[in-house]
Scaffold this motif. Sequence first.
Motif, PDB file in Angstrom:
ATOM      1  N   GLY A 170       0.789  -1.235   0.000  1.00  0.00           N
ATOM      2  CA  GLY A 170       0.000   0.000   0.000  1.00  0.00           C
ATOM      3  C   GLY A 170       0.815   1.275   0.000  1.00  0.00           C
ATOM      4  O   GLY A 170       0.263   2.366   0.179  1.00  0.00           O
ATOM      5  N   ALA A 171       2.133   1.183  -0.178  1.00  0.00           N
ATOM      6  CA  ALA A 171       2.956   2.398  -0.201  1.00  0.00           C
ATOM      7  C   ALA A 171       3.169   2.839  -1.643  1.00  0.00           C
ATOM      8  O   ALA A 171       3.293   2.015  -2.546  1.00  0.00           O
ATOM      9  CB  ALA A 171       4.298   2.135   0.458  1.00  0.00           C
ATOM     10  N   GLN A 172       3.201   4.151  -1.820  1.00  0.00           N
ATOM     11  CA  GLN A 172       3.403   4.691  -3.157  1.00  0.00           C
ATOM     12  C   GLN A 172       4.876   5.068  -3.299  1.00  0.00           C
ATOM     13  O   GLN A 172       5.388   5.848  -2.487  1.00  0.00           O
ATOM     14  CB  GLN A 172       2.539   5.940  -3.295  1.00  0.00           C
ATOM     15  CG  GLN A 172       2.199   6.293  -4.709  1.00  0.00           C
ATOM     16  CD  GLN A 172       1.349   7.538  -4.782  1.00  0.00           C
ATOM     17  OE1 GLN A 172       0.892   8.060  -3.768  1.00  0.00           O
ATOM     18  NE2 GLN A 172       1.148   8.043  -5.984  1.00  0.00           N
ATOM     19  N   PRO A 173       5.588   4.537  -4.288  1.00  0.00           N
ATOM     20  CA  PRO A 173       7.027   4.817  -4.367  1.00  0.00           C
ATOM     21  C   PRO A 173       7.362   6.256  -4.768  1.00  0.00           C
ATOM     22  O   PRO A 173       8.445   6.731  -4.473  1.00  0.00           O
ATOM     23  CB  PRO A 173       7.523   3.825  -5.419  1.00  0.00           C
ATOM     24  CG  PRO A 173       6.325   3.462  -6.219  1.00  0.00           C
ATOM     25  CD  PRO A 173       5.154   3.559  -5.303  1.00  0.00           C
ATOM     26  N   ASP A 232       6.741  -3.132   8.440  1.00  0.00           N
ATOM     27  CA  ASP A 232       7.169  -3.946   7.296  1.00  0.00           C
ATOM     28  C   ASP A 232       7.525  -3.036   6.126  1.00  0.00           C
ATOM     29  O   ASP A 232       8.427  -3.349   5.338  1.00  0.00           O
ATOM     30  CB  ASP A 232       6.061  -4.918   6.880  1.00  0.00           C
ATOM     31  CG  ASP A 232       5.829  -5.969   7.956  1.00  0.00           C
ATOM     32  OD1 ASP A 232       6.795  -6.289   8.681  1.00  0.00           O
ATOM     33  OD2 ASP A 232       4.688  -6.438   8.085  1.00  0.00           O
ATOM     34  N   ILE A 233       6.788  -1.935   6.015  1.00  0.00           N
ATOM     35  CA  ILE A 233       7.120  -0.977   4.962  1.00  0.00           C
ATOM     36  C   ILE A 233       8.458  -0.321   5.282  1.00  0.00           C
ATOM     37  O   ILE A 233       9.320  -0.203   4.412  1.00  0.00           O
ATOM     38  CB  ILE A 233       5.995   0.080   4.818  1.00  0.00           C
ATOM     39  CG1 ILE A 233       4.739  -0.588   4.256  1.00  0.00           C
ATOM     40  CG2 ILE A 233       6.453   1.234   3.929  1.00  0.00           C
ATOM     41  CD1 ILE A 233       3.547   0.315   4.116  1.00  0.00           C
ATOM     42  N   PHE A 234       8.655   0.042   6.549  1.00  0.00           N
ATOM     43  CA  PHE A 234       9.925   0.652   6.932  1.00  0.00           C
ATOM     44  C   PHE A 234      11.099  -0.240   6.544  1.00  0.00           C
ATOM     45  O   PHE A 234      12.127   0.229   6.059  1.00  0.00           O
ATOM     46  CB  PHE A 234       9.971   0.949   8.437  1.00  0.00           C
ATOM     47  CG  PHE A 234      11.344   1.317   8.909  1.00  0.00           C
ATOM     48  CD1 PHE A 234      11.842   2.588   8.689  1.00  0.00           C
ATOM     49  CD2 PHE A 234      12.166   0.370   9.515  1.00  0.00           C
ATOM     50  CE1 PHE A 234      13.126   2.929   9.071  1.00  0.00           C
ATOM     51  CE2 PHE A 234      13.463   0.701   9.905  1.00  0.00           C
ATOM     52  CZ  PHE A 234      13.938   1.981   9.687  1.00  0.00           C
ATOM     53  N   LYS A 235      10.923  -1.538   6.749  1.00  0.00           N
ATOM     54  CA  LYS A 235      12.040  -2.444   6.481  1.00  0.00           C
ATOM     55  C   LYS A 235      12.404  -2.522   5.004  1.00  0.00           C
ATOM     56  O   LYS A 235      13.477  -2.992   4.650  1.00  0.00           O
ATOM     57  CB  LYS A 235      11.743  -3.835   7.055  1.00  0.00           C
ATOM     58  CG  LYS A 235      11.922  -3.852   8.581  1.00  0.00           C
ATOM     59  CD  LYS A 235      12.023  -5.249   9.141  1.00  0.00           C
ATOM     60  CE  LYS A 235      10.684  -5.955   9.106  1.00  0.00           C
ATOM     61  NZ  LYS A 235      10.685  -7.223   9.864  1.00  0.00           N
ATOM     62  N   LEU A 236      11.513  -2.031   4.157  1.00  0.00           N
ATOM     63  CA  LEU A 236      11.815  -2.018   2.720  1.00  0.00           C
ATOM     64  C   LEU A 236      12.463  -0.704   2.277  1.00  0.00           C
ATOM     65  O   LEU A 236      12.773  -0.526   1.110  1.00  0.00           O
ATOM     66  CB  LEU A 236      10.529  -2.253   1.911  1.00  0.00           C
ATOM     67  CG  LEU A 236       9.973  -3.679   2.016  1.00  0.00           C
ATOM     68  CD1 LEU A 236       8.569  -3.740   1.422  1.00  0.00           C
ATOM     69  CD2 LEU A 236      10.892  -4.661   1.310  1.00  0.00           C
ATOM     70  N   SER A 284       5.498   8.220   5.550  1.00  0.00           N
ATOM     71  CA  SER A 284       5.188   7.883   4.161  1.00  0.00           C
ATOM     72  C   SER A 284       6.478   7.850   3.358  1.00  0.00           C
ATOM     73  O   SER A 284       7.333   8.717   3.532  1.00  0.00           O
ATOM     74  CB  SER A 284       4.296   8.947   3.518  1.00  0.00           C
ATOM     75  OG  SER A 284       3.107   9.104   4.242  1.00  0.00           O
ATOM     76  N   LEU A 285       6.573   6.868   2.489  1.00  0.00           N
ATOM     77  CA  LEU A 285       7.633   6.919   1.485  1.00  0.00           C
ATOM     78  C   LEU A 285       7.231   7.988   0.477  1.00  0.00           C
ATOM     79  O   LEU A 285       6.092   8.018   0.018  1.00  0.00           O
ATOM     80  CB  LEU A 285       7.746   5.559   0.785  1.00  0.00           C
ATOM     81  CG  LEU A 285       8.695   5.509  -0.426  1.00  0.00           C
ATOM     82  CD1 LEU A 285      10.124   5.850  -0.033  1.00  0.00           C
ATOM     83  CD2 LEU A 285       8.629   4.139  -1.093  1.00  0.00           C
ATOM     84  N   LEU A 286       8.150   8.891   0.163  1.00  0.00           N
ATOM     85  CA  LEU A 286       7.826   9.956  -0.794  1.00  0.00           C
ATOM     86  C   LEU A 286       8.505   9.718  -2.131  1.00  0.00           C
ATOM     87  O   LEU A 286       7.909   9.919  -3.182  1.00  0.00           O
ATOM     88  CB  LEU A 286       8.235  11.317  -0.232  1.00  0.00           C
ATOM     89  CG  LEU A 286       7.584  11.672   1.117  1.00  0.00           C
ATOM     90  CD1 LEU A 286       8.074  13.032   1.591  1.00  0.00           C
ATOM     91  CD2 LEU A 286       6.063  11.661   1.007  1.00  0.00           C
ATOM     92  N   THR A 287       9.786   9.309  -2.088  1.00  0.00           N
ATOM     93  CA  THR A 287      10.507   9.014  -3.327  1.00  0.00           C
ATOM     94  C   THR A 287      11.469   7.864  -3.076  1.00  0.00           C
ATOM     95  O   THR A 287      12.303   7.935  -2.170  1.00  0.00           O
ATOM     96  CB  THR A 287      11.311  10.240  -3.803  1.00  0.00           C
ATOM     97  OG1 THR A 287      10.423  11.329  -4.028  1.00  0.00           O
ATOM     98  CG2 THR A 287      12.058   9.932  -5.104  1.00  0.00           C
TER      99      THR A 287
END
Length: 487
Positions: free
Chosen positions: A21-24, A94-98, A127-130
């Motif tokens: 669900g994160a937007q790169p 889990d998103i952080f770990k990526l 949030s991942l922004l880029t």
Amino acid sequence: METDDLKTQRYEKIERLKELGAQPYARIYDRTHECSDIVENWEKLAKNEESVSAAGRLITIRNMGKASFADMVDGSGRVQVYFKKNKLPEGKYDIFKLLDIGDIIGVKGQVFKTRTGEITIFVEDFSLLTKSLRELPEKFHGLRDVEIRYRQRYVDLIANREVKKLFETRMKIIRHIRNFLADRDFLEVETPMMQSKPGGAAARPFTTHHNALDMDLYMRVAPELYLKRLAVGGFERIFEINRNFRNEGVSTKHNPEFTMLELYQAYADYNDMMDITEALVADTVQAVHGTLKITYQDQELDFTPPWTRIKWFDAFREIGGVDISVSVTKDELLGICEEKNISMDTSLNMGQIIDKLFGLTVEEKLVQPTFVYDYPTEISPLARQHDDAPELTERFELFVSAFEVANAFTELTDPTEQMRRFEHQQELRDAGDEEAHEIDHDFIRALQYGLPPTGGLGIGIDRLVMLLTDSPTIRDVIFFPLLRPEK
RNA sequence: GAGCCGUUAGCUCAGUUGGCAGAGCACCGGACUUUUAAUCCGGGUGUCCCGGGUUCGAACCCCGGACGGCUCACCA
């Protein structure tokens, strides 16, 4: 794991991030604070238990299982961020770990101080922004390879924060100069970069071509002749800070395109230009360093006015050990070169030889700010000659740390004399001096309408920035210095 | 344009007499809920700048080239 594949790995991570669900590549992120604000005001922020948001690039990650520290930088500076699994929304860790070093993220959380004393954002959500696809240079040594530093300045700026600071100083110097001149009622103007006839300096131009008009054009070597046209038109105090282009060698002090300040003041002469140069440079040194004594490449430089002022022929004799007068002949000069073991191209003309000999014997010894004035008319085709000594002009150059920083003169306003000078330049040109001026008939026409008595000044901005940032080479103060293409 | 020096993993750098290509960081897998160049265990990911040559064998020696740096020349 195969080699190619850090980037492959990261593309795979993007897919996994999307699944989670994160937007790169996000659109926008609302920040309440910049990193340095948080560090500076942390006590208040921590006491009020305010939730802050900030964004930036991850530059280090210290992973400890179910919690991690990372450092994040934005335009203002650095702040530490703390991710703790059970403080984040379900699944977010889990998103952080990526995430990777180099990624740009936005975080939201409260400010606290760790037990080791580091001011930190306790991340509640992020949030991942880029997503970054390439590895940044190693954190400890940074990026050293000068070729990569110049070619990929974006990496240099990320990896070497002091480089970013240096360029910020460059911009501040230029802004300071603009303010200084604006305070003195100078107007900033813009004149052509592409000229049908290059003039204003002794230099070889770049040539280009306009297709629709089918005409050759030259990138300007100086704005001088256009600025003086504006002075004819009634602008009494003008300046331009912009690029000049010279089709000549590249060195630690020369880039084919470089930034020049030129200013013109009506009803002023070269003494006024010396005063304004001294004030402008000293004021800028003070503004950047808070003192007038600075170090450049292990040399102490003292910009406290007044600076030494020495006549050109006096400097030649006293500093260069060359005792000549303005009536010296070419043969005598060549004799002196031989005596001093200086190799000189005998095909050069008189002006070129005397200028070069001065450069070799005097300039290298001018370390402290020094005005050298009253240049020979032969090498000053746009400067006004002395009334009582027409073979000398009211011209000076400023030298600091053995290189030229400024060049100025009382402008030549007499169109008849200017035409004579141009004709002499044309003779030199016909004799093989490619840097000699061409005759600019429109400039003569402008002078015929009447240029008021005017003082003019040029300051090499890149060189000034070198001095003020202790940079050994001009490439260090130009974002993208000219290099040959890769491969 | 000339002389000298350099180019080895993503980055910073070692590489012996010509004899299987190395380290740290980064990266990948595992452990770890207050770290600071985090730590611990496991993993080497390479067109040794390119092209020829010498040699049984070349990152290493020779020739040519590319790119970069310094000095000189030219210039600001």
